[in-house]
Scaffold this motif. Sequence first.
Motif, PDB file in Angstrom:
ATOM      1  N   ALA A  70     -16.320   4.407  -9.655  1.00  0.00           N
ATOM      2  CA  ALA A  70     -16.445   5.820 -10.075  1.00  0.00           C
ATOM      3  C   ALA A  70     -15.055   6.435 -10.259  1.00  0.00           C
ATOM      4  O   ALA A  70     -14.791   7.144 -11.233  1.00  0.00           O
ATOM      5  N   TRP A  71     -14.142   6.159  -9.331  1.00  0.00           N
ATOM      6  CA  TRP A  71     -12.770   6.688  -9.428  1.00  0.00           C
ATOM      7  C   TRP A  71     -12.103   6.175 -10.695  1.00  0.00           C
ATOM      8  O   TRP A  71     -11.452   6.925 -11.424  1.00  0.00           O
ATOM      9  N   ARG A  72     -12.271   4.885 -10.976  1.00  0.00           N
ATOM     10  CA  ARG A  72     -11.636   4.309 -12.168  1.00  0.00           C
ATOM     11  C   ARG A  72     -12.183   4.943 -13.444  1.00  0.00           C
ATOM     12  O   ARG A  72     -11.422   5.246 -14.369  1.00  0.00           O
ATOM     13  N   ARG A  73     -13.485   5.191 -13.474  1.00  0.00           N
ATOM     14  CA  ARG A  73     -14.083   5.814 -14.672  1.00  0.00           C
ATOM     15  C   ARG A  73     -13.513   7.220 -14.846  1.00  0.00           C
ATOM     16  O   ARG A  73     -13.127   7.620 -15.957  1.00  0.00           O
ATOM     17  N   GLU A  74     -13.431   7.960 -13.729  1.00  0.00           N
ATOM     18  CA  GLU A  74     -12.897   9.326 -13.796  1.00  0.00           C
ATOM     19  C   GLU A  74     -11.436   9.312 -14.262  1.00  0.00           C
ATOM     20  O   GLU A  74     -11.019  10.121 -15.071  1.00  0.00           O
ATOM     21  N   GLN A  75     -10.663   8.364 -13.760  1.00  0.00           N
ATOM     22  CA  GLN A  75      -9.249   8.272 -14.146  1.00  0.00           C
ATOM     23  C   GLN A  75      -9.106   7.944 -15.632  1.00  0.00           C
ATOM     24  O   GLN A  75      -8.241   8.479 -16.324  1.00  0.00           O
ATOM     25  N   SER A  76      -9.986   7.065 -16.116  1.00  0.00           N
ATOM     26  CA  SER A  76      -9.954   6.735 -17.551  1.00  0.00           C
ATOM     27  C   SER A  76     -10.286   7.972 -18.377  1.00  0.00           C
ATOM     28  O   SER A  76      -9.615   8.269 -19.373  1.00  0.00           O
ATOM     29  N   LEU A  77     -11.312   8.700 -17.954  1.00  0.00           N
ATOM     30  CA  LEU A  77     -11.715   9.919 -18.671  1.00  0.00           C
ATOM     31  C   LEU A  77     -10.577  10.931 -18.665  1.00  0.00           C
ATOM     32  O   LEU A  77     -10.216  11.504 -19.703  1.00  0.00           O
ATOM     33  N   LEU A  78      -9.983  11.138 -17.484  1.00  0.00           N
ATOM     34  CA  LEU A  78      -8.902  12.124 -17.353  1.00  0.00           C
ATOM     35  C   LEU A  78      -7.713  11.750 -18.229  1.00  0.00           C
ATOM     36  O   LEU A  78      -7.176  12.568 -18.980  1.00  0.00           O
ATOM     37  N   VAL A 118      -8.925   5.476  -2.009  1.00  0.00           N
ATOM     38  CA  VAL A 118     -10.201   4.912  -2.475  1.00  0.00           C
ATOM     39  C   VAL A 118     -10.048   3.429  -2.830  1.00  0.00           C
ATOM     40  O   VAL A 118     -10.962   2.618  -2.601  1.00  0.00           O
ATOM     41  N   LEU A 119      -8.853   3.047  -3.308  1.00  0.00           N
ATOM     42  CA  LEU A 119      -8.654   1.641  -3.725  1.00  0.00           C
ATOM     43  C   LEU A 119      -8.512   0.713  -2.526  1.00  0.00           C
ATOM     44  O   LEU A 119      -8.635  -0.506  -2.663  1.00  0.00           O
ATOM     45  N   LEU A 120      -8.262   1.327  -1.367  1.00  0.00           N
ATOM     46  CA  LEU A 120      -8.139   0.529  -0.136  1.00  0.00           C
ATOM     47  C   LEU A 120      -9.438   0.552   0.666  1.00  0.00           C
ATOM     48  O   LEU A 120      -9.548  -0.105   1.701  1.00  0.00           O
ATOM     49  N   SER A 121     -10.436   1.298   0.136  1.00  0.00           N
ATOM     50  CA  SER A 121     -11.655   1.547   0.936  1.00  0.00           C
ATOM     51  C   SER A 121     -12.606   0.356   0.970  1.00  0.00           C
ATOM     52  O   SER A 121     -13.454   0.244   1.855  1.00  0.00           O
ATOM     53  N   GLY A 122     -12.530  -0.493  -0.030  1.00  0.00           N
ATOM     54  CA  GLY A 122     -13.501  -1.594  -0.094  1.00  0.00           C
ATOM     55  C   GLY A 122     -14.862  -1.143  -0.589  1.00  0.00           C
ATOM     56  O   GLY A 122     -15.787  -1.951  -0.716  1.00  0.00           O
ATOM     57  N   ASN A 123     -14.970   0.145  -0.927  1.00  0.00           N
ATOM     58  CA  ASN A 123     -16.261   0.668  -1.425  1.00  0.00           C
ATOM     59  C   ASN A 123     -16.257   0.546  -2.955  1.00  0.00           C
ATOM     60  O   ASN A 123     -15.711   1.395  -3.655  1.00  0.00           O
ATOM     61  N   HIS A 124     -16.892  -0.515  -3.456  1.00  0.00           N
ATOM     62  CA  HIS A 124     -16.768  -0.843  -4.887  1.00  0.00           C
ATOM     63  C   HIS A 124     -17.399   0.222  -5.772  1.00  0.00           C
ATOM     64  O   HIS A 124     -16.913   0.488  -6.864  1.00  0.00           O
ATOM     65  N   ALA A 125     -18.466   0.855  -5.290  1.00  0.00           N
ATOM     66  CA  ALA A 125     -19.111   1.920  -6.077  1.00  0.00           C
ATOM     67  C   ALA A 125     -18.136   3.091  -6.237  1.00  0.00           C
ATOM     68  O   ALA A 125     -17.966   3.638  -7.332  1.00  0.00           O
ATOM     69  N   LYS A 126     -17.483   3.466  -5.138  1.00  0.00           N
ATOM     70  CA  LYS A 126     -16.529   4.576  -5.215  1.00  0.00           C
ATOM     71  C   LYS A 126     -15.313   4.190  -6.068  1.00  0.00           C
ATOM     72  O   LYS A 126     -14.780   5.000  -6.825  1.00  0.00           O
ATOM     73  N   ALA A 149       0.839  -1.209   0.000  1.00  0.00           N
ATOM     74  CA  ALA A 149       0.000   0.000   0.000  1.00  0.00           C
ATOM     75  C   ALA A 149       0.876   1.263   0.000  1.00  0.00           C
ATOM     76  O   ALA A 149       0.442   2.332  -0.422  1.00  0.00           O
ATOM     77  N   GLU A 150       2.113   1.127   0.528  1.00  0.00           N
ATOM     78  CA  GLU A 150       3.052   2.260   0.464  1.00  0.00           C
ATOM     79  C   GLU A 150       4.426   1.723   0.124  1.00  0.00           C
ATOM     80  O   GLU A 150       4.884   0.729   0.664  1.00  0.00           O
ATOM     81  N   PHE A 151       5.082   2.330  -0.817  1.00  0.00           N
ATOM     82  CA  PHE A 151       6.419   1.904  -1.257  1.00  0.00           C
ATOM     83  C   PHE A 151       7.291   3.130  -1.443  1.00  0.00           C
ATOM     84  O   PHE A 151       6.963   4.019  -2.224  1.00  0.00           O
ATOM     85  N   ARG A 152       8.331   3.253  -0.630  1.00  0.00           N
ATOM     86  CA  ARG A 152       9.241   4.416  -0.678  1.00  0.00           C
ATOM     87  C   ARG A 152       8.459   5.712  -0.550  1.00  0.00           C
ATOM     88  O   ARG A 152       8.702   6.696  -1.264  1.00  0.00           O
TER      89      ARG A 152
END
Length: 235
Positions: free
Chosen positions: A202-210, A191-199, A181-184
């Motif tokens: 949504a984050w993945r869609r936004e990242q793809s769009l960006l 959000v990827l550690l949250s376990g909230n699949h909806a979030k 989860a942390e490296f150097r």
Amino acid sequence: MKIDVLTLFPEMFAPLDHSIVGRARTLGQVEMAFTNFRDFSTNKHHKVDDYPYGGGAGMLLTPQPIFDAFDAIDKKRPRVIVTTPTGRRFDQQMAEAWASEEHLIFLCGHYEGFDQRIHDELATDEVSIGDFVMTGGELAAMVMIDATVRLIPEVLGDQASHEDDSFSTGLLEYPHYTRPAEFRGLKVPDVLLSGNHAKIEAWRREQSLLRTYRRRPDLLERIELSKADKKFIES
Ligand SMILES: NC(=S)c1ccno1
């Protein structure tokens, strides 16, 4: 699926003996055969090229060896692909269409390319991997074979493993992270550690769009964006 390749350099295709494509061949999910069309030349010196009519630099591949090598292939209603800088641009949609074909035949040129009669009489598709010229068509054929074979349903196993591929959704793929989860001091987004699949979705869609907006805005013109998509891009 059966894939035949006509080439002067069968040995260039050794990379397809390895990794996912190599395993697919071992498991019989795809059969491949590589034919050196020089073996079919009737010229006493096994020549396969000659000077272009009308003059000009370089040599052209003559029709006879390739037509005879092509005739010798046991065909199953094949799609015949010439890899050439003058072709249509190869993309994920093409790979997806080819992945359901029974038989693909790739014709790989060298020198200044093929006599036009090879294009006119044998090819069903003339396809390029980009706006540049290489020393031959073999590397392009390997790229197309790799991108196509991985889409054969049983090859990757996990169907979902390519549903989010770049371009499959029309957008570039979102960033991926794995342990730790942390490296150097570099942290994985919370959000990827949250376990909230909806979030997470949504984050993945936004990242793809960006990512698509910043690197390949041309792709955005080809897809139907939701109101939420448009709002995010304009924000
Ligand atoms: N751009 C392509 S596919 C190519 C083939 C030979 N040289 O360039």
